[in-house]
Scaffold this motif. Structure first.
Motif, PDB file in Angstrom:
ATOM      1  N   CYS A   8      15.190  -3.066   3.216  1.00  0.00           N
ATOM      2  CA  CYS A   8      14.800  -1.771   3.807  1.00  0.00           C
ATOM      3  C   CYS A   8      13.334  -1.799   4.248  1.00  0.00           C
ATOM      4  N   LEU A   9      12.463  -2.328   3.390  1.00  0.00           N
ATOM      5  CA  LEU A   9      11.039  -2.388   3.744  1.00  0.00           C
ATOM      6  C   LEU A   9      10.843  -3.227   5.006  1.00  0.00           C
ATOM      7  N   LYS A  10      11.573  -4.344   5.053  1.00  0.00           N
ATOM      8  CA  LYS A  10      11.447  -5.258   6.207  1.00  0.00           C
ATOM      9  C   LYS A  10      11.914  -4.587   7.507  1.00  0.00           C
ATOM     10  N   LYS A  11      12.927  -3.767   7.373  1.00  0.00           N
ATOM     11  CA  LYS A  11      13.499  -3.105   8.562  1.00  0.00           C
ATOM     12  C   LYS A  11      12.861  -1.736   8.822  1.00  0.00           C
ATOM     13  N   ASN A  12      11.793  -1.445   8.071  1.00  0.00           N
ATOM     14  CA  ASN A  12      11.107  -0.149   8.214  1.00  0.00           C
ATOM     15  C   ASN A  12      12.012   1.049   7.957  1.00  0.00           C
ATOM     16  N   VAL A  13      12.919   0.890   7.005  1.00  0.00           N
ATOM     17  CA  VAL A  13      13.780   2.006   6.600  1.00  0.00           C
ATOM     18  C   VAL A  13      13.048   2.759   5.489  1.00  0.00           C
ATOM     19  N   ASP A  14      12.906   4.070   5.645  1.00  0.00           N
ATOM     20  CA  ASP A  14      12.210   4.882   4.640  1.00  0.00           C
ATOM     21  C   ASP A  14      13.064   4.929   3.365  1.00  0.00           C
ATOM     22  N   VAL A  15      12.563   4.318   2.285  1.00  0.00           N
ATOM     23  CA  VAL A  15      13.377   4.224   1.056  1.00  0.00           C
ATOM     24  C   VAL A  15      13.541   5.578   0.365  1.00  0.00           C
ATOM     25  N   HIS A  16      12.782   6.584   0.802  1.00  0.00           N
ATOM     26  CA  HIS A  16      12.930   7.918   0.230  1.00  0.00           C
ATOM     27  C   HIS A  16      14.031   8.719   0.934  1.00  0.00           C
ATOM     28  N   ASP A  17      14.562   8.175   2.018  1.00  0.00           N
ATOM     29  CA  ASP A  17      15.603   8.862   2.775  1.00  0.00           C
ATOM     30  C   ASP A  17      16.960   8.232   2.423  1.00  0.00           C
ATOM     31  N   ALA A  18      17.715   8.919   1.560  1.00  0.00           N
ATOM     32  CA  ALA A  18      18.967   8.357   1.034  1.00  0.00           C
ATOM     33  C   ALA A  18      19.964   8.017   2.143  1.00  0.00           C
ATOM     34  N   LYS A  19      19.986   8.838   3.183  1.00  0.00           N
ATOM     35  CA  LYS A  19      20.939   8.613   4.282  1.00  0.00           C
ATOM     36  C   LYS A  19      20.629   7.306   5.004  1.00  0.00           C
ATOM     37  N   LEU A  20      19.342   7.097   5.280  1.00  0.00           N
ATOM     38  CA  LEU A  20      18.933   5.884   5.997  1.00  0.00           C
ATOM     39  C   LEU A  20      19.187   4.639   5.138  1.00  0.00           C
ATOM     40  N   VAL A  21      18.924   4.778   3.830  1.00  0.00           N
ATOM     41  CA  VAL A  21      19.143   3.640   2.931  1.00  0.00           C
ATOM     42  C   VAL A  21      20.643   3.318   2.867  1.00  0.00           C
ATOM     43  N   ALA A  22      21.468   4.365   2.764  1.00  0.00           N
ATOM     44  CA  ALA A  22      22.928   4.160   2.719  1.00  0.00           C
ATOM     45  C   ALA A  22      23.397   3.476   4.002  1.00  0.00           C
ATOM     46  N   ASN A  23      22.837   3.884   5.139  1.00  0.00           N
ATOM     47  CA  ASN A  23      23.181   3.259   6.426  1.00  0.00           C
ATOM     48  C   ASN A  23      22.820   1.780   6.432  1.00  0.00           C
ATOM     49  N   ALA A  24      21.615   1.493   5.958  1.00  0.00           N
ATOM     50  CA  ALA A  24      21.146   0.093   5.928  1.00  0.00           C
ATOM     51  C   ALA A  24      22.069  -0.741   5.048  1.00  0.00           C
ATOM     52  N   CYS A  25      22.505  -0.133   3.937  1.00  0.00           N
ATOM     53  CA  CYS A  25      23.382  -0.847   2.995  1.00  0.00           C
ATOM     54  C   CYS A  25      24.758  -1.085   3.616  1.00  0.00           C
ATOM     55  N   ARG A  26      25.217  -0.131   4.419  1.00  0.00           N
ATOM     56  CA  ARG A  26      26.530  -0.290   5.053  1.00  0.00           C
ATOM     57  C   ARG A  26      26.486  -1.403   6.105  1.00  0.00           C
ATOM     58  N   ARG A  27      25.332  -1.576   6.728  1.00  0.00           N
ATOM     59  CA  ARG A  27      25.259  -2.500   7.864  1.00  0.00           C
ATOM     60  C   ARG A  27      24.788  -3.907   7.524  1.00  0.00           C
ATOM     61  N   TRP A  28      24.090  -4.104   6.376  1.00  0.00           N
ATOM     62  CA  TRP A  28      23.472  -5.427   6.199  1.00  0.00           C
ATOM     63  C   TRP A  28      24.535  -6.499   6.020  1.00  0.00           C
ATOM     64  N   LYS A  29      24.173  -7.705   6.461  1.00  0.00           N
ATOM     65  CA  LYS A  29      25.130  -8.826   6.444  1.00  0.00           C
ATOM     66  C   LYS A  29      24.812  -9.697   5.232  1.00  0.00           C
ATOM     67  N   THR A  30      25.714  -9.648   4.256  1.00  0.00           N
ATOM     68  CA  THR A  30      25.440 -10.359   3.008  1.00  0.00           C
ATOM     69  C   THR A  30      26.579 -11.306   2.625  1.00  0.00           C
ATOM     70  N   ASP A  31      26.256 -12.260   1.782  1.00  0.00           N
ATOM     71  CA  ASP A  31      27.249 -13.156   1.178  1.00  0.00           C
ATOM     72  C   ASP A  31      26.867 -13.364  -0.273  1.00  0.00           C
ATOM     73  N   LEU A  32      27.877 -13.515  -1.122  1.00  0.00           N
ATOM     74  CA  LEU A  32      27.634 -13.911  -2.510  1.00  0.00           C
ATOM     75  C   LEU A  32      27.814 -15.415  -2.591  1.00  0.00           C
ATOM     76  N   CYS A  33      26.894 -16.095  -3.309  1.00  0.00           N
ATOM     77  CA  CYS A  33      27.136 -17.510  -3.548  1.00  0.00           C
ATOM     78  C   CYS A  33      26.720 -17.849  -4.967  1.00  0.00           C
ATOM     79  N   CYS A  34      27.183 -18.981  -5.443  1.00  0.00           N
ATOM     80  CA  CYS A  34      26.865 -19.414  -6.808  1.00  0.00           C
ATOM     81  C   CYS A  34      26.175 -20.765  -6.709  1.00  0.00           C
ATOM     82  N   VAL A  35      24.939 -20.833  -7.203  1.00  0.00           N
ATOM     83  CA  VAL A  35      24.164 -22.078  -7.090  1.00  0.00           C
ATOM     84  C   VAL A  35      23.768 -22.566  -8.483  1.00  0.00           C
ATOM     85  N   GLU A  36      23.452 -23.864  -8.559  1.00  0.00           N
ATOM     86  CA  GLU A  36      22.983 -24.460  -9.815  1.00  0.00           C
ATOM     87  C   GLU A  36      21.455 -24.398  -9.802  1.00  0.00           C
ATOM     88  N   LYS A  37      20.877 -23.824 -10.887  1.00  0.00           N
ATOM     89  CA  LYS A  37      19.421 -23.721 -10.953  1.00  0.00           C
ATOM     90  C   LYS A  37      18.975 -23.971 -12.375  1.00  0.00           C
TER      91      LYS A  37
END
Ligand code: DC
Length: 220
Positions: free
Chosen positions: A47-76
């Motif tokens: 959100c910070l990177k995309k200049n989404v106001d983190v105090h605005d729940a609607k904008l944050v929810a929108n960002a969460c709906r749109r972001w492109k994510t993957d889960l992966c499992c790595v050895e560390k």
């Protein structure tokens, strides 16, 4: 009968030793480690990177709906770890900055975000038996697990631990926000074993956790 896969839920206040002990327990059991706080931090960073106001729940929810994510499992460091990638990238360092730390509790209070996180965190089961740390794992994400723990320590001790890590953070304010939000607040799950480790080393805490886990394993 042993239920598969097993989820060890470790919840608790900030700087109560969740990460250190969850990793020790995951290593000892050969389970996969999941840091759910890192997932909330990743969304805050995004959100910070995309200049989404983190105090605005609607904008944050929108960002969460749109972001492109993957889960992966790595050895560390000899541990299998789940990572949430954004556009194929895991922002390991970026999620630990003071800016991200200040933004994360706002993002974590958004109901649509918590819905998304719950689904994504439950999807981690694809990687096998889990040790999952957070604030609502035993109460909300995996309420069906028989392995629930709640870690805590005095505010003075927790503040000292953060200071020793070079982090100067208002833990009392963050705890208050985490405990008082309307959706999935930080609380002790029914049936959770509470461990106050103010005067304990992580070796002692993880030993106690493992003893309790072994006691709860069903007889073969
Ligand atoms: O554990 P942490 O400090 O990395 O967590 C970052 C923030 O995310 C913290 O404010 C609490 C929140 N959080 C949450 O609300 N639910 C979780 N399961 C994990 C973290």
């Amino acid at each position: 009968m042993k239920k598969y896969p097993i989820v060890i839920a470790i919840d608790g206040t900030s700087a109560s030793g969740k990460s250190t002990n969850a990793k020790l327990v995951a290593k000892a059991l050969g389970y996969v480690y999941v840091d759910t706080g890192a997932m909330y931090r990743t969304l805050a960073w995004h959100c910070l990177k995309k200049n989404v106001d983190v105090h605005d729940a609607k904008l944050v929810a929108n960002a969460c709906r749109r972001w492109k994510t993957d889960l992966c499992c790595v050895e560390k460091d000899g541990l299998r770890v789940v990572q949430l990638l954004v556009d194929g990238y895991f922002p390991e360092k970026e999620i630990r900055t003071p800016e991200t730390a200040a933004a994360v509790a706002h993002v974590a209070a958004v109901p649509k975000v918590r819905e998304w996180m719950k689904k994504t965190q439950r999807d981690c089961i694809q990687f096998g038996d889990l040790v999952m740390e957070g604030r609502d794992i035993g109460t909300n994400v995996f309420p069906e697990t028989d392995y629930k723990f709640y870690l805590d320590a005095t505010l003075a001790e927790r503040s000292a631990r953060r200071a020793a890590d070079g982090v100067n953070e208002n833990l009392a304010a963050r705890d208050q926000r985490d405990s008082q939000r309307a959706v999935a607040p930080l609380m002790i799950a029914l049936g959770a074993k509470v461990i106050n480790n103010s005067a304990m080393t992580s070796e002692q805490t993880s030993k106690l956790l493992l003893e309790e886990i072994y006691n709860r394993f069903p007889a073969k």
